[in-house]
Design a protein around this motif. Sequence first.
Motif, PDB file in Angstrom:
ATOM      1  N   MET A   1       0.843  -1.190   0.000  1.00 30.80           N
ATOM      2  CA  MET A   1       0.000   0.000   0.000  1.00 30.80           C
ATOM      3  C   MET A   1       0.875   1.235   0.000  1.00 30.80           C
ATOM      4  O   MET A   1       1.906   1.276   0.664  1.00 30.80           O
ATOM      5  CB  MET A   1      -0.907   0.008   1.231  1.00 30.80           C
ATOM      6  N   THR A   2       0.477   2.260  -0.755  1.00 29.30           N
ATOM      7  CA  THR A   2       1.243   3.492  -0.812  1.00 29.30           C
ATOM      8  C   THR A   2       1.149   4.228   0.522  1.00 29.30           C
ATOM      9  O   THR A   2       0.062   4.516   1.007  1.00 29.30           O
ATOM     10  CB  THR A   2       0.725   4.394  -1.937  1.00 29.30           C
ATOM     11  N   LEU A   3       2.299   4.520   1.083  1.00 34.46           N
ATOM     12  CA  LEU A   3       2.357   5.212   2.368  1.00 34.46           C
ATOM     13  C   LEU A   3       2.555   6.701   2.196  1.00 34.46           C
ATOM     14  O   LEU A   3       1.950   7.506   2.900  1.00 34.46           O
ATOM     15  CB  LEU A   3       3.496   4.634   3.219  1.00 34.46           C
ATOM     16  N   ARG A   4       3.387   7.090   1.218  1.00 33.52           N
ATOM     17  CA  ARG A   4       3.703   8.504   1.065  1.00 33.52           C
ATOM     18  C   ARG A   4       4.191   8.770  -0.346  1.00 33.52           C
ATOM     19  O   ARG A   4       4.849   7.925  -0.945  1.00 33.52           O
ATOM     20  CB  ARG A   4       4.786   8.901   2.076  1.00 33.52           C
ATOM     21  N   THR A   5       3.857   9.917  -0.916  1.00 31.38           N
ATOM     22  CA  THR A   5       4.366  10.334  -2.219  1.00 31.38           C
ATOM     23  C   THR A   5       5.243  11.556  -2.050  1.00 31.38           C
ATOM     24  O   THR A   5       5.036  12.360  -1.138  1.00 31.38           O
ATOM     25  CB  THR A   5       3.219  10.654  -3.196  1.00 31.38           C
ATOM     26  N   PHE A   6       6.198  11.720  -2.948  1.00 31.72           N
ATOM     27  CA  PHE A   6       7.157  12.828  -2.874  1.00 31.72           C
ATOM     28  C   PHE A   6       7.356  13.431  -4.252  1.00 31.72           C
ATOM     29  O   PHE A   6       7.176  12.760  -5.278  1.00 31.72           O
ATOM     30  CB  PHE A   6       8.521  12.348  -2.361  1.00 31.72           C
ATOM     31  N   ASP A   7       7.783  14.678  -4.260  1.00 28.18           N
ATOM     32  CA  ASP A   7       8.180  15.297  -5.523  1.00 28.18           C
ATOM     33  C   ASP A   7       9.622  15.780  -5.463  1.00 28.18           C
ATOM     34  O   ASP A   7      10.066  16.544  -6.308  1.00 28.18           O
ATOM     35  CB  ASP A   7       7.253  16.467  -5.888  1.00 28.18           C
ATOM     36  N   ASP A   8      10.378  15.333  -4.445  1.00 28.63           N
ATOM     37  CA  ASP A   8      11.803  15.640  -4.432  1.00 28.63           C
ATOM     38  C   ASP A   8      12.571  14.462  -3.850  1.00 28.63           C
ATOM     39  O   ASP A   8      12.098  13.749  -2.971  1.00 28.63           O
ATOM     40  CB  ASP A   8      12.101  16.934  -3.660  1.00 28.63           C
ATOM     41  N   THR A  25       9.593  -3.116   5.615  1.00 30.60           N
ATOM     42  CA  THR A  25       9.793  -3.389   4.195  1.00 30.60           C
ATOM     43  C   THR A  25       9.205  -2.253   3.369  1.00 30.60           C
ATOM     44  O   THR A  25       8.016  -1.943   3.483  1.00 30.60           O
ATOM     45  CB  THR A  25       9.114  -4.716   3.805  1.00 30.60           C
ATOM     46  N   VAL A  26      10.046  -1.631   2.551  1.00 32.54           N
ATOM     47  CA  VAL A  26       9.612  -0.480   1.759  1.00 32.54           C
ATOM     48  C   VAL A  26       9.924  -0.724   0.291  1.00 32.54           C
ATOM     49  O   VAL A  26      11.017  -1.183  -0.055  1.00 32.54           O
ATOM     50  CB  VAL A  26      10.318   0.814   2.210  1.00 32.54           C
ATOM     51  N   THR A  27       8.951  -0.435  -0.553  1.00 35.95           N
ATOM     52  CA  THR A  27       9.138  -0.534  -2.002  1.00 35.95           C
ATOM     53  C   THR A  27       9.027   0.856  -2.611  1.00 35.95           C
ATOM     54  O   THR A  27       8.138   1.627  -2.252  1.00 35.95           O
ATOM     55  CB  THR A  27       8.073  -1.455  -2.633  1.00 35.95           C
ATOM     56  N   VAL A  51       4.418   0.086   1.437  1.00 36.82           N
ATOM     57  CA  VAL A  51       4.738  -0.947   2.419  1.00 36.82           C
ATOM     58  C   VAL A  51       3.672  -2.043   2.343  1.00 36.82           C
ATOM     59  O   VAL A  51       2.545  -1.788   1.901  1.00 36.82           O
ATOM     60  CB  VAL A  51       4.781  -0.362   3.853  1.00 36.82           C
ATOM     61  N   PRO A  52       3.995  -3.255   2.774  1.00 40.47           N
ATOM     62  CA  PRO A  52       2.979  -4.323   2.798  1.00 40.47           C
ATOM     63  C   PRO A  52       1.818  -3.944   3.702  1.00 40.47           C
ATOM     64  O   PRO A  52       1.987  -3.219   4.686  1.00 40.47           O
ATOM     65  CB  PRO A  52       3.761  -5.524   3.361  1.00 40.47           C
ATOM     66  N   ARG A  53       0.649  -4.429   3.382  1.00 39.00           N
ATOM     67  CA  ARG A  53      -0.552  -4.088   4.145  1.00 39.00           C
ATOM     68  C   ARG A  53      -0.394  -4.441   5.631  1.00 39.00           C
ATOM     69  O   ARG A  53      -0.817  -3.694   6.497  1.00 39.00           O
ATOM     70  CB  ARG A  53      -1.770  -4.816   3.570  1.00 39.00           C
ATOM     71  N   ASP A  54       0.249  -5.577   5.917  1.00 35.78           N
ATOM     72  CA  ASP A  54       0.359  -5.994   7.311  1.00 35.78           C
ATOM     73  C   ASP A  54       1.409  -5.204   8.091  1.00 35.78           C
ATOM     74  O   ASP A  54       1.536  -5.370   9.301  1.00 35.78           O
ATOM     75  CB  ASP A  54       0.670  -7.493   7.398  1.00 35.78           C
ATOM     76  N   ALA A  59       4.417   1.016  10.203  1.00 38.63           N
ATOM     77  CA  ALA A  59       5.069   2.130   9.508  1.00 38.63           C
ATOM     78  C   ALA A  59       4.516   3.459   9.988  1.00 38.63           C
ATOM     79  O   ALA A  59       5.258   4.422  10.214  1.00 38.63           O
ATOM     80  CB  ALA A  59       4.876   1.988   7.997  1.00 38.63           C
ATOM     81  N   ARG A  60       3.199   3.539  10.172  1.00 34.79           N
ATOM     82  CA  ARG A  60       2.585   4.776  10.635  1.00 34.79           C
ATOM     83  C   ARG A  60       3.068   5.141  12.037  1.00 34.79           C
ATOM     84  O   ARG A  60       3.355   6.306  12.329  1.00 34.79           O
ATOM     85  CB  ARG A  60       1.063   4.643  10.623  1.00 34.79           C
ATOM     86  N   GLU A  61       3.191   4.145  12.893  1.00 36.51           N
ATOM     87  CA  GLU A  61       3.665   4.403  14.248  1.00 36.51           C
ATOM     88  C   GLU A  61       5.118   4.867  14.233  1.00 36.51           C
ATOM     89  O   GLU A  61       5.498   5.780  14.978  1.00 36.51           O
ATOM     90  CB  GLU A  61       3.528   3.140  15.090  1.00 36.51           C
ATOM     91  N   ALA A  62       5.925   4.262  13.378  1.00 34.67           N
ATOM     92  CA  ALA A  62       7.334   4.651  13.292  1.00 34.67           C
ATOM     93  C   ALA A  62       7.471   6.089  12.809  1.00 34.67           C
ATOM     94  O   ALA A  62       8.312   6.857  13.297  1.00 34.67           O
ATOM     95  CB  ALA A  62       8.083   3.703  12.354  1.00 34.67           C
ATOM     96  N   LEU A  63       6.611   6.470  11.878  1.00 35.45           N
ATOM     97  CA  LEU A  63       6.702   7.813  11.296  1.00 35.45           C
ATOM     98  C   LEU A  63       6.293   8.907  12.271  1.00 35.45           C
ATOM     99  O   LEU A  63       6.555  10.078  12.031  1.00 35.45           O
ATOM    100  CB  LEU A  63       5.851   7.909  10.031  1.00 35.45           C
TER     101      LEU A  63
END
Length: 208
Positions: A1-8, A25-27, A51-54, A59-63
């Motif tokens: 699932m997409t966690l965040r998008t960037f333009d830089d 795990t990040v793609t 990141v994977p759905r599970d 990931a949200r907590e880490a961020l």
Amino acid sequence: MTLRTFDDQISAEMMLNFLRDHDITVTVLGNSVATTMLNRFNTVLDIRLAVPRDELEQAREALQGFEPEGELEQLPFRGPAPRAKTGGDEEDDDTPIRRRYRRAAFALAWLLPFGSGHFYAQHSAAGVVFATAIVGNTLLMMATGNSNVGALTLLFVAADAITAPFAVARYNANRVPTASAQIKRALFTLLAAWALAIIHDRFFESYT
């Protein structure tokens, strides 16, 4: 699932490394994070971290602890980013802004020394003033071979690098000044750099 998008590129790399340091795990989707810095000014970058759905909640907590330069980045799942405002414009619009990094503005001012720090901070009028002063002085130095002109050019680049992070803070707070205000600030900064160069030369001459 997409966690965040960037333009830089810099922003994407910082978050990518942060998540991997927390064993998530990040793609990387869209444009490659390895896209060169110059492309930031020539193309629209679309870097997405997924990141994977599970592992999404992890990931949200880490961020929540990801606060570059003391500012917590607003994530997609927390709602849209604040709307951008230009100086003197009282009307709101629905255009989301991409928050900028002060560290990136400082680095770009040195890597691409033609007002890039302020261009990155969306202070285009100020960027034009810095670019004109830096490029003009560089051409004058090449024509005359005057080392003092070269030193002044370096001071102008430093002035862009030092003041660009403040411009980023104004942009992130939706307080970008009007073009005329940007020009006045940039000219004052360049004048201060020029005065500093004169003081340095006088002080140096008095001890030689």
